[in-house]
Design a protein around this motif. Structure first.
Motif, PDB file in Angstrom:
ATOM      1  N   THR A 282       0.730  -1.086  -0.087  1.00  0.00           N
ATOM      2  CA  THR A 282       0.053  -0.008  -0.070  1.00  0.00           C
ATOM      3  C   THR A 282       0.710   1.281  -0.071  1.00  0.00           C
ATOM      4  N   GLY A 283       2.051   1.300   0.828  1.00  0.00           N
ATOM      5  CA  GLY A 283       2.743   2.285   0.696  1.00  0.00           C
ATOM      6  C   GLY A 283       3.865   2.304  -0.230  1.00  0.00           C
ATOM      7  N   SER A 284       4.541   1.051  -0.327  1.00  0.00           N
ATOM      8  CA  SER A 284       5.839   1.002  -1.366  1.00  0.00           C
ATOM      9  C   SER A 284       5.381   1.456  -2.879  1.00  0.00           C
ATOM     10  N   LEU A 285       4.241   0.997  -3.344  1.00  0.00           N
ATOM     11  CA  LEU A 285       3.812   1.040  -4.541  1.00  0.00           C
ATOM     12  C   LEU A 285       3.339   2.560  -4.904  1.00  0.00           C
ATOM     13  N   ALA A 286       2.715   3.297  -3.650  1.00  0.00           N
ATOM     14  CA  ALA A 286       2.184   4.597  -3.808  1.00  0.00           C
ATOM     15  C   ALA A 286       3.448   5.620  -3.924  1.00  0.00           C
ATOM     16  N   LEU A 287       4.497   5.292  -3.139  1.00  0.00           N
ATOM     17  CA  LEU A 287       5.872   6.099  -3.398  1.00  0.00           C
ATOM     18  C   LEU A 287       6.597   6.132  -4.650  1.00  0.00           C
ATOM     19  N   GLY A 288       6.265   4.877  -5.087  1.00  0.00           N
ATOM     20  CA  GLY A 288       6.831   4.993  -6.721  1.00  0.00           C
ATOM     21  C   GLY A 288       6.185   5.543  -7.580  1.00  0.00           C
ATOM     22  N   GLY A 289       4.861   5.537  -7.329  1.00  0.00           N
ATOM     23  CA  GLY A 289       3.787   6.258  -8.349  1.00  0.00           C
ATOM     24  C   GLY A 289       3.994   7.808  -7.898  1.00  0.00           C
ATOM     25  N   ALA A 290       4.410   8.237  -6.655  1.00  0.00           N
ATOM     26  CA  ALA A 290       4.463   9.557  -6.517  1.00  0.00           C
ATOM     27  C   ALA A 290       5.794  10.226  -7.363  1.00  0.00           C
ATOM     28  N   LEU A 291       6.820   9.379  -7.114  1.00  0.00           N
ATOM     29  CA  LEU A 291       8.135   9.775  -7.713  1.00  0.00           C
ATOM     30  C   LEU A 291       7.750   9.920  -9.240  1.00  0.00           C
ATOM     31  N   GLY A 292       7.261   8.714  -9.724  1.00  0.00           N
ATOM     32  CA  GLY A 292       7.329   8.683 -11.195  1.00  0.00           C
ATOM     33  C   GLY A 292       6.348   9.895 -11.640  1.00  0.00           C
ATOM     34  N   ALA A 293       5.227  10.286 -11.029  1.00  0.00           N
ATOM     35  CA  ALA A 293       4.428  11.229 -11.667  1.00  0.00           C
ATOM     36  C   ALA A 293       4.855  12.455 -11.591  1.00  0.00           C
ATOM     37  N   VAL A 294       5.687  12.839 -10.388  1.00  0.00           N
ATOM     38  CA  VAL A 294       6.348  14.124 -10.717  1.00  0.00           C
ATOM     39  C   VAL A 294       7.387  14.438 -11.569  1.00  0.00           C
ATOM     40  N   ALA A 295       8.340  13.471 -11.728  1.00  0.00           N
ATOM     41  CA  ALA A 295       9.297  13.172 -12.657  1.00  0.00           C
ATOM     42  C   ALA A 295       8.977  13.454 -14.246  1.00  0.00           C
ATOM     43  N   ILE A 296       7.746  12.693 -14.351  1.00  0.00           N
ATOM     44  CA  ILE A 296       7.097  12.737 -15.775  1.00  0.00           C
ATOM     45  C   ILE A 296       6.648  14.334 -16.216  1.00  0.00           C
ATOM     46  N   GLN A 297       5.758  14.598 -15.262  1.00  0.00           N
ATOM     47  CA  GLN A 297       5.351  16.007 -15.473  1.00  0.00           C
ATOM     48  C   GLN A 297       6.141  17.149 -15.479  1.00  0.00           C
ATOM     49  N   THR A 298       7.278  17.100 -15.205  1.00  0.00           N
ATOM     50  CA  THR A 298       8.399  18.201 -14.698  1.00  0.00           C
ATOM     51  C   THR A 298       9.484  17.883 -16.078  1.00  0.00           C
ATOM     52  N   ASN A 299       9.567  16.784 -16.616  1.00  0.00           N
ATOM     53  CA  ASN A 299      10.615  16.408 -17.573  1.00  0.00           C
ATOM     54  C   ASN A 299      11.963  16.012 -16.808  1.00  0.00           C
ATOM     55  N   ASN A 300      11.841  15.235 -15.531  1.00  0.00           N
ATOM     56  CA  ASN A 300      12.977  15.113 -14.578  1.00  0.00           C
ATOM     57  C   ASN A 300      13.081  13.641 -14.835  1.00  0.00           C
ATOM     58  N   ILE A 301      12.736  12.784 -15.750  1.00  0.00           N
ATOM     59  CA  ILE A 301      13.017  11.385 -15.677  1.00  0.00           C
ATOM     60  C   ILE A 301      14.513  11.022 -15.285  1.00  0.00           C
ATOM     61  N   TRP A 302      15.361  11.656 -15.997  1.00  0.00           N
ATOM     62  CA  TRP A 302      16.958  11.393 -15.836  1.00  0.00           C
ATOM     63  C   TRP A 302      17.216  11.625 -14.317  1.00  0.00           C
ATOM     64  N   SER A 303      16.720  12.784 -13.831  1.00  0.00           N
ATOM     65  CA  SER A 303      17.103  13.104 -12.414  1.00  0.00           C
ATOM     66  C   SER A 303      16.542  12.026 -11.669  1.00  0.00           C
ATOM     67  N   LEU A 304      15.438  11.649 -11.813  1.00  0.00           N
ATOM     68  CA  LEU A 304      14.595  10.575 -11.161  1.00  0.00           C
ATOM     69  C   LEU A 304      15.600   9.146 -10.787  1.00  0.00           C
ATOM     70  N   LEU A 305      16.251   9.162 -12.257  1.00  0.00           N
ATOM     71  CA  LEU A 305      17.088   7.655 -12.418  1.00  0.00           C
ATOM     72  C   LEU A 305      18.162   7.795 -11.415  1.00  0.00           C
ATOM     73  N   ILE A 306      18.714   9.037 -11.252  1.00  0.00           N
ATOM     74  CA  ILE A 306      19.960   9.440 -10.435  1.00  0.00           C
ATOM     75  C   ILE A 306      19.353   9.359  -8.858  1.00  0.00           C
ATOM     76  N   ILE A 307      18.498   9.961  -8.799  1.00  0.00           N
ATOM     77  CA  ILE A 307      18.028   9.892  -7.369  1.00  0.00           C
ATOM     78  C   ILE A 307      17.484   8.515  -6.583  1.00  0.00           C
ATOM     79  N   GLY A 308      16.830   7.981  -7.587  1.00  0.00           N
ATOM     80  CA  GLY A 308      16.273   6.519  -7.351  1.00  0.00           C
ATOM     81  C   GLY A 308      17.508   5.362  -7.473  1.00  0.00           C
ATOM     82  N   GLY A 309      18.819   5.895  -7.839  1.00  0.00           N
ATOM     83  CA  GLY A 309      19.765   4.663  -7.947  1.00  0.00           C
ATOM     84  C   GLY A 309      19.767   3.367  -7.047  1.00  0.00           C
ATOM     85  N   ILE A 310      19.351   3.500  -5.720  1.00  0.00           N
ATOM     86  CA  ILE A 310      19.183   2.490  -4.854  1.00  0.00           C
ATOM     87  C   ILE A 310      18.011   1.476  -5.329  1.00  0.00           C
ATOM     88  N   PHE A 311      17.139   2.272  -5.779  1.00  0.00           N
ATOM     89  CA  PHE A 311      15.670   1.399  -6.416  1.00  0.00           C
ATOM     90  C   PHE A 311      16.159   0.479  -7.551  1.00  0.00           C
TER      91      PHE A 311
END
Length: 377
Positions: A282-311
């Protein structure tokens, strides 16, 4: 990796100490971000206040919600083939996402309603909030099925994937409509922005790619959630880092990230080692969705890849484990294991690392990745 690289004597941190270090670090970070941007005294634009409010509300809510989850008998089912140290966690309430995810979503929606940075930002926050709740709903279905059947098997992988793709497609469709009628999205949204001004134009291919990003990110955060305090802390660090990156162009989505980051921090107050509650899918899938939704809308997918390097690494460890096992299968149908257990954090546990060592090192790595993403953005 060998636990001797990080001897326990050098990391004598309790779960409580780790939580307070995380709290101090993130609180200092939001203050520094607000002071350097000159928005500390601007109620509508400040990161600090919504971050602290969400952290406080979730912390307080947990003292009421966790006992309710216990009474509802939402105890976690522990895999018998997992790390033996985890067997003592059997019965710890799960589905903690039901109280910390809605807090971040609701407060962010109220905040941008009363203190909008710009009209288009309200639409963007609403889209991110709905996608976050939708993915949280998928996780809730999975958690509920696990509890109902008293096994580790929730909804089928095909059903989960279909729901993730379906909600992701609706999100992308909403963005297409928004882009066509309001002209509020970045003009280059269908490109992948890279460092140093480089970009990869995708055109219409961007939309199925965006769906893939949402599915991949939510599954990656889901795989990372397996040690007390780990995904909650990483979620808080990652969301705040992404918020800092989008702040100049999308202040309302920055606010959404601050609220979700604060909610994650409040959850860690109850999820730190030894955990009183788990976030569940319930929490872990939601967090991934939140990160992805923000990155997509702001054209920051590459930044998300770096930030989410551990994932990303955690996901690769699972893929490598499965691939190696299949590739080395003998006549008896049994293959070899590349890692002692996947994902990577379980391999480290079986290699002698304590949960607190893993959490501390992963927090530090995540913070460094955020700084890297900010540096090359």
């Amino acid at each position: 990796m060998d636990a001797k690289l990080f001897p326990s004597s050098s990391l004598k941190l309790s779960g409580t100490n780790l939580f307070w270090l995380l709290t101090t670090g993130l609180s200092a970070a939001v203050l520094i971000l607000d002071i350097t941007a000159g928005r500390l005294n601007n109620l509508g634009a400040s990161l600090t206040l919504p971050f602290l409010i969400c952290a406080g509300v979730v912390t307080i809510a947990g003292y009421w919600t966790v006992p309710v989850l216990q009474r509802l008998k939402t105890g976690q089912i522990i895999r018998e083939d997992g790390p033996q140290a985890h067997l003592k966690k059997a019965g710890t309430p799960t589905m903690g996402g039901v109280f910390f995810v809605p807090v971040g979503v609701i407060i962010s929606l109220l905040w941008v309603a009363f203190f909008p940075a710009k009209d288009s930002g309200q639409i963007a926050v609403f889209a991110a909030a709905m996608l976050t709740l939708a993915y949280g709903f998928i996780g809730w279905l999975d958690d509920w099925q696990i509890l109902r059947l008293k096994s580790n098997k929730g909804i089928s992988p095909k059903t989960k994937l279909a729901l993730q793709i379906g909600f992701g497609a609706l999100f992308s469709l909403g963005l297409i409509v928004q882009s066509y009628f309001t002209k509020t999205l970045p003009s280059n949204i269908t490109t992948i922005a890279l460092p140093f001004g480089l970009a990869i134009p995708l055109g219409l291919i961007f939309w199925p790619f965006a769906d893939f990003v949402l599915v991949a990110e939510s599954n990656a955060t889901n795989l990372t959630d397996g040690v007390d305090g780990l995904m909650g802390g990483l979620g808080a660090i990652s969301l705040l880092g992404l918020g800092a990156i989008v702040a100049p162009t999308s202040p309302d989505l920055m606010m959404f990230c601050a609220c979700m980051s604060g909610s994650c921090l409040g959850f860690v107050a109850h999820n730190r080692n030894p955990a009183r509650v788990f976030m569940g899918d319930t929490g872990s899938l939601a967090l991934g969705g939140a990160l992805g939704a923000v990155a997509i809308q702001t054209n920051n997918i590459w930044s998300l890849l770096i930030i989410g390097g551990i994932f990303f690494i955690e996901t690769l460890s699972v893929m490598a484990q499965v691939g190696y096992y299949k590739a080395t299968k003998g006549p008896d149908g049994i293959g070899k294991r590349l890692l002692k257990m996947a994902p990577l954090h379980h391999h480290l546990e079986l290699s002698g690392w304590t949960e607190r060592q893993i959490v501390a090192i992963f927090y530090v790595i995540n913070a460094l990745l955020v700084l890297l993403a900010l540096a090359v953005h």
